[in-house]
Design an enzyme around this catalytic site. Structure first.
Site, PDB file in Angstrom:
ATOM      1  N   TYR A 151       0.447  -1.150   0.102  1.00  0.00           N
ATOM      2  CA  TYR A 151      -0.016   0.392  -0.254  1.00  0.00           C
ATOM      3  C   TYR A 151       0.795   1.491  -0.459  1.00  0.00           C
ATOM      4  O   TYR A 151       0.539   2.138  -1.258  1.00  0.00           O
ATOM      5  CB  TYR A 151      -0.492   0.157   1.342  1.00  0.00           C
ATOM      6  N   LYS A 155       0.937   4.956  -2.582  1.00  0.00           N
ATOM      7  CA  LYS A 155       0.819   5.914  -2.731  1.00  0.00           C
ATOM      8  C   LYS A 155       2.229   6.358  -2.995  1.00  0.00           C
ATOM      9  O   LYS A 155       2.265   8.806  -3.258  1.00  0.00           O
ATOM     10  CB  LYS A 155       0.427   6.029  -0.851  1.00  0.00           C
TER      11      LYS A 155
END
Length: 284
Positions: A151, A155
């Site tokens: 994750y 980002k």
């Protein structure tokens, strides 16, 4: 953004109770007409408002983009004041135990989705009096948050793509802002709970299995979606926009450490927070 003209904001990923839902409401309260996207199976009763147009869109599907843009142009007359790349999914796992297929799905939504939207809609933003692209990033893209490597990678990729996009769009009068989001009380973590995410039995991190389970099922000390949305919408309407906007719980702390301390401060902190020292000597 000056008076006298209808202002249009497109927000992806507006599921009930999330950041997109709160952003839609707050943009309407600030005089915008909102185009909110949802997946076809998602409920839309929470978006029933005269100034909110709901359109089905899966940001991973290239074949949906041309029809979507046509519908959007009919609503706005061919311009778009604000694009908020909000749609996103999460996957919690150690870097070494990562299921790459899960990560491919996450990159498709979190990174390639925003890229696809900008590719198809950038001329509408240029045509607006003052186009603004907002990328909903995360502190995970800045610091090595344990169990979130994949994750975090999505980002970080979004942040750096947004940085270059900001430079490249400036000559056309389009502003690009990366939101470095702290903890916000949304449903994004519930997929891990729903899927009963656990460490593989043979993982080298198995001694931390209970800690991992507790982490997946945690209730973060988080900012409310409405408070978060109010801050973002207020920022978008400023005369001068930042390149990065740090917003949400813990962002001040993260910014301070990232700005003024050695990179290895994170190693020290996360090793202790996640009890990684308990793994020393467990293999070999």
């Amino acid at each position: 953004m000056g008076p006298g003209k209808e202002k249009f904001a497109l927000i992806t990923g507006c599921g009930d109770g999330g950041i997109g839902h709160a952003l839609a409401n707050n943009f309407v309260q600030n005089g915008f007409i909102v185009i909110a996207t949802l997946l076809p199976h998602e409920s839309r009763t929470h978006l029933e408002h005269a100034k909110i147009h709901v359109i089905d869109l899966d940001v991973t599907k290239e074949d949906q983009m041309i029809p979507f843009r046509s519908t959007l142009e009919e609503i706005t007359g061919g311009t778009l004041d604000v694009l908020v790349n909000n749609a996103g999914i999460c996957y919690t796992m150690t870097a070494a135990d990562t299921d790459v297929k899960q990560v491919e799905k996450m990159f498709a939504v979190n990174v390639f989705g925003p890229m696809r939207l900008v590719h198809h809609l950038h001329r509408m933003l240029i045509a607006a009096p003052r186009g603004v692209i907002v990328n909903i990033g995360s502190i995970g893209g800045v610091c090595p948050y344990v169990f979130g490597a994949s994750y975090n990678a999505t980002k970080a990729a979004l942040h750096h793509w947004g940085n270059t996009l900001r430079v490249e769009m400036k000559p056309f009068g389009v502003h690009v802002v990366n939101i470095i989001s702290g903890e916000v009380a949304t449903n994004i973590l519930k997929s891990d709970v729903r899927d009963n995410r656990t460490l593989p039995e043979d993982s080298v991190y198995a001694p931390l299995a209970q800690l991992f389970k507790d982490h997946v099922n945690r209730t973060p000390d988080a900012m409310s979606p409405d408070d978060y949305a109010r801050g973002v919408v207020a920022m978008v309407q400023r005369r001068s926009l930042p390149a990065w906007f740090w917003h949400g719980n813990a962002t001040g702390f993260i910014w301070t450490l990232d700005s003024f301390f050695p990179r290895t401060i994170w190693d020290w902190l996360f090793t202790r927070w996640f009890k990684l020292e308990n793994l020393v000597g467990t293999q070999g």
